[in-house]
Motif scaffolding. Sequence first.
Motif, PDB file in Angstrom:
ATOM      1  N   ASP A   1       9.042  -0.294  -9.450  1.00  0.00           N
ATOM      2  CA  ASP A   1       9.019   0.789 -10.550  1.00  0.00           C
ATOM      3  C   ASP A   1       8.196   1.974 -10.203  1.00  0.00           C
ATOM      4  O   ASP A   1       8.667   3.031 -10.757  1.00  0.00           O
ATOM      5  CB  ASP A   1       8.443  -0.074 -11.861  1.00  0.00           C
ATOM      6  CG  ASP A   1       9.533  -1.219 -12.482  1.00  0.00           C
ATOM      7  OD1 ASP A   1      10.364  -1.024 -11.907  1.00  0.00           O
ATOM      8  OD2 ASP A   1       8.917  -2.062 -13.170  1.00  0.00           O
ATOM      9  N   ASP A   2       7.108   1.875  -9.445  1.00  0.00           N
ATOM     10  CA  ASP A   2       6.168   3.140  -9.214  1.00  0.00           C
ATOM     11  C   ASP A   2       7.209   3.958  -8.407  1.00  0.00           C
ATOM     12  O   ASP A   2       7.250   5.179  -8.636  1.00  0.00           O
ATOM     13  CB  ASP A   2       5.032   2.716  -8.628  1.00  0.00           C
ATOM     14  CG  ASP A   2       4.346   1.704  -9.426  1.00  0.00           C
ATOM     15  OD1 ASP A   2       3.879   2.057 -10.571  1.00  0.00           O
ATOM     16  OD2 ASP A   2       3.583   0.815  -8.681  1.00  0.00           O
ATOM     17  N   LEU A   3       7.722   3.432  -7.443  1.00  0.00           N
ATOM     18  CA  LEU A   3       8.653   4.258  -6.444  1.00  0.00           C
ATOM     19  C   LEU A   3       9.789   4.927  -7.234  1.00  0.00           C
ATOM     20  O   LEU A   3       9.950   5.912  -6.849  1.00  0.00           O
ATOM     21  CB  LEU A   3       8.989   3.371  -5.280  1.00  0.00           C
ATOM     22  CG  LEU A   3       9.739   4.236  -4.119  1.00  0.00           C
ATOM     23  CD1 LEU A   3       8.609   5.250  -3.447  1.00  0.00           C
ATOM     24  CD2 LEU A   3      10.128   3.241  -3.057  1.00  0.00           C
ATOM     25  N   ARG A   4      10.341   4.032  -8.104  1.00  0.00           N
ATOM     26  CA  ARG A   4      11.587   4.831  -8.926  1.00  0.00           C
ATOM     27  C   ARG A   4      11.039   5.758  -9.749  1.00  0.00           C
ATOM     28  O   ARG A   4      11.707   6.708 -10.073  1.00  0.00           O
ATOM     29  CB  ARG A   4      12.114   3.623  -9.757  1.00  0.00           C
ATOM     30  CG  ARG A   4      12.875   2.566  -8.910  1.00  0.00           C
ATOM     31  CD  ARG A   4      13.626   1.572  -9.884  1.00  0.00           C
ATOM     32  NE  ARG A   4      14.149   0.525  -9.560  1.00  0.00           N
ATOM     33  CZ  ARG A   4      13.903  -0.820  -8.977  1.00  0.00           C
ATOM     34  NH1 ARG A   4      12.823  -1.069  -9.939  1.00  0.00           N
ATOM     35  NH2 ARG A   4      14.686  -1.732  -8.586  1.00  0.00           N
TER      36      ARG A   4
ATOM     37  N   PRO B   1       0.925  -1.331  -0.003  1.00  0.00           N
ATOM     38  CA  PRO B   1       0.102   0.043   0.131  1.00  0.00           C
ATOM     39  C   PRO B   1       0.838   1.356  -0.116  1.00  0.00           C
ATOM     40  O   PRO B   1       1.972   1.276   0.841  1.00  0.00           O
ATOM     41  CB  PRO B   1      -0.796  -0.101   1.278  1.00  0.00           C
ATOM     42  CG  PRO B   1      -0.861  -1.629   1.373  1.00  0.00           C
ATOM     43  CD  PRO B   1       0.612  -2.035   1.095  1.00  0.00           C
ATOM     44  N   ILE B   2       0.547   2.182  -0.709  1.00  0.00           N
ATOM     45  CA  ILE B   2       1.295   3.523  -1.106  1.00  0.00           C
ATOM     46  C   ILE B   2       1.489   4.147   0.448  1.00  0.00           C
ATOM     47  O   ILE B   2       2.460   4.770   0.807  1.00  0.00           O
ATOM     48  CB  ILE B   2       0.804   4.406  -1.858  1.00  0.00           C
ATOM     49  CG1 ILE B   2       1.688   5.562  -2.319  1.00  0.00           C
ATOM     50  CG2 ILE B   2      -0.638   4.731  -1.705  1.00  0.00           C
ATOM     51  CD1 ILE B   2       1.274   6.173  -3.609  1.00  0.00           C
TER      52      ILE B   2
ATOM     53  N   LEU C   1      -3.707  12.112  -7.904  1.00  0.00           N
ATOM     54  CA  LEU C   1      -4.440  11.866  -6.522  1.00  0.00           C
ATOM     55  C   LEU C   1      -4.591  10.354  -6.629  1.00  0.00           C
ATOM     56  O   LEU C   1      -5.253   9.716  -7.648  1.00  0.00           O
ATOM     57  CB  LEU C   1      -5.770  12.484  -6.387  1.00  0.00           C
ATOM     58  CG  LEU C   1      -5.532  14.097  -6.166  1.00  0.00           C
ATOM     59  CD1 LEU C   1      -6.940  14.433  -5.953  1.00  0.00           C
ATOM     60  CD2 LEU C   1      -4.620  14.395  -4.982  1.00  0.00           C
ATOM     61  N   VAL C   2      -3.984   9.564  -5.550  1.00  0.00           N
ATOM     62  CA  VAL C   2      -4.062   8.192  -5.683  1.00  0.00           C
ATOM     63  C   VAL C   2      -4.785   7.625  -4.217  1.00  0.00           C
ATOM     64  O   VAL C   2      -4.318   8.144  -3.293  1.00  0.00           O
ATOM     65  CB  VAL C   2      -2.750   7.368  -5.582  1.00  0.00           C
ATOM     66  CG1 VAL C   2      -2.695   6.118  -5.228  1.00  0.00           C
ATOM     67  CG2 VAL C   2      -2.009   7.627  -7.121  1.00  0.00           C
ATOM     68  N   ASP C   3      -5.764   6.933  -4.221  1.00  0.00           N
ATOM     69  CA  ASP C   3      -6.417   6.050  -3.300  1.00  0.00           C
ATOM     70  C   ASP C   3      -5.170   5.557  -2.263  1.00  0.00           C
ATOM     71  O   ASP C   3      -4.181   4.961  -2.528  1.00  0.00           O
ATOM     72  CB  ASP C   3      -7.306   5.089  -3.607  1.00  0.00           C
ATOM     73  CG  ASP C   3      -7.966   4.485  -2.359  1.00  0.00           C
ATOM     74  OD1 ASP C   3      -7.532   4.591  -1.192  1.00  0.00           O
ATOM     75  OD2 ASP C   3      -9.025   3.852  -2.832  1.00  0.00           O
ATOM     76  N   ALA C   4      -5.356   5.724  -0.836  1.00  0.00           N
ATOM     77  CA  ALA C   4      -4.271   5.697   0.087  1.00  0.00           C
ATOM     78  C   ALA C   4      -4.030   4.173   0.218  1.00  0.00           C
ATOM     79  O   ALA C   4      -3.097   3.605   0.543  1.00  0.00           O
ATOM     80  CB  ALA C   4      -4.408   6.426   1.398  1.00  0.00           C
ATOM     81  N   ARG C   5      -5.184   3.398  -0.185  1.00  0.00           N
ATOM     82  CA  ARG C   5      -4.948   1.922  -0.244  1.00  0.00           C
ATOM     83  C   ARG C   5      -4.237   1.485  -1.279  1.00  0.00           C
ATOM     84  O   ARG C   5      -4.218   0.040  -1.474  1.00  0.00           O
ATOM     85  CB  ARG C   5      -6.546   1.322  -0.105  1.00  0.00           C
ATOM     86  CG  ARG C   5      -7.199   1.906   1.316  1.00  0.00           C
ATOM     87  CD  ARG C   5      -8.735   1.621   1.124  1.00  0.00           C
ATOM     88  NE  ARG C   5      -9.219   2.441   0.219  1.00  0.00           N
ATOM     89  CZ  ARG C   5     -10.524   2.414  -0.221  1.00  0.00           C
ATOM     90  NH1 ARG C   5     -11.351   1.494   1.043  1.00  0.00           N
ATOM     91  NH2 ARG C   5     -11.124   3.093  -0.844  1.00  0.00           N
ATOM     92  N   THR C   6      -4.174   1.904  -2.429  1.00  0.00           N
ATOM     93  CA  THR C   6      -3.553   1.700  -3.782  1.00  0.00           C
ATOM     94  C   THR C   6      -2.113   1.076  -3.355  1.00  0.00           C
ATOM     95  O   THR C   6      -1.307   1.537  -2.724  1.00  0.00           O
ATOM     96  CB  THR C   6      -3.342   2.806  -4.716  1.00  0.00           C
ATOM     97  OG1 THR C   6      -4.698   3.377  -4.903  1.00  0.00           O
ATOM     98  CG2 THR C   6      -2.688   2.202  -6.038  1.00  0.00           C
TER      99      THR C   6
ATOM    100  N   PHE D   1       5.048   5.208   1.964  1.00  0.00           N
ATOM    101  CA  PHE D   1       5.044   6.723   2.546  1.00  0.00           C
ATOM    102  C   PHE D   1       5.472   6.662   3.776  1.00  0.00           C
ATOM    103  O   PHE D   1       6.197   7.653   4.348  1.00  0.00           O
ATOM    104  CB  PHE D   1       3.965   7.565   1.914  1.00  0.00           C
ATOM    105  CG  PHE D   1       4.022   7.809   0.429  1.00  0.00           C
ATOM    106  CD1 PHE D   1       5.179   7.349  -0.490  1.00  0.00           C
ATOM    107  CD2 PHE D   1       3.616   8.784  -0.153  1.00  0.00           C
ATOM    108  CE1 PHE D   1       5.271   7.337  -1.739  1.00  0.00           C
ATOM    109  CE2 PHE D   1       3.653   9.007  -1.607  1.00  0.00           C
ATOM    110  CZ  PHE D   1       4.529   8.626  -2.424  1.00  0.00           C
ATOM    111  N   THR D   2       4.742   6.109   4.638  1.00  0.00           N
ATOM    112  CA  THR D   2       4.996   6.137   6.111  1.00  0.00           C
ATOM    113  C   THR D   2       6.398   5.677   6.394  1.00  0.00           C
ATOM    114  O   THR D   2       7.338   6.282   7.237  1.00  0.00           O
ATOM    115  CB  THR D   2       4.097   5.246   6.903  1.00  0.00           C
ATOM    116  OG1 THR D   2       2.713   5.655   6.709  1.00  0.00           O
ATOM    117  CG2 THR D   2       4.289   5.175   8.370  1.00  0.00           C
TER     118      THR D   2
END
Length: 212
Positions: A97-100, A45-46, A87-92, A50-51
């Motif tokens: 590759d996304d983080l990169r 989960p994003i 804007l992305v749902d926090a549960r996504t 991010f946490t």
Amino acid sequence: MENKPRYRIFLLSPAYAGGQRARRILSERAQFELARKLRGKKGAPIAEVFTFLSGLYFRGKIAYATAFARPARGTPGVFVITPTRGLVDARTRIHLDDLREFAMVDIHEDDSRYRLPMDRDAQRLAKKLPMESEIILLGSVATGKYVDVLLASFRDRLRFPSEFIGRGDMSRGGLMLRCAVDRQELPYVAVAGAIVNGKRPTKLTPRRDSNQ
């Protein structure tokens, strides 16, 4: 007396994806659980990622937003602002590759890689939300990188916690975490026309639980 908005959603500013913590989790040698999740098929989960990147500040934001969101049916209550995906749902769930990709873009209101997806999603969300909704920004209102983009779509429905004024990120994180635990919601003020700089408030009184 002003009527209380029926619906409330939260927009959370992102964690920095180009720092030391990001390098740790992006390393192919990383074997801790979250790193393994990011490399796995389902991702992580994003909000959890991010946490890890941000620590207390984002942990406070996600705890607070989860506690107090009142979304309309069919709409997530908590969105995360991203450098490239709007804007992305926090549960996504995201992957390495996304983080990169996030790490390649520094958020700036004039960078089309950030601005265009944000404009798109903010406009869509503004049209979808019932009029009796308010949108709470948990992030900096002292620069244009969030405010300039979001005000164009949400106008006077865009608000932020007045207790943020004068506080640094760590103080905000601790305050939100404490409020989430105590189920005590903060007061909000409109972003448009707000005085965003002020006297530093008194430090939070430490509790026995050092995380608060």
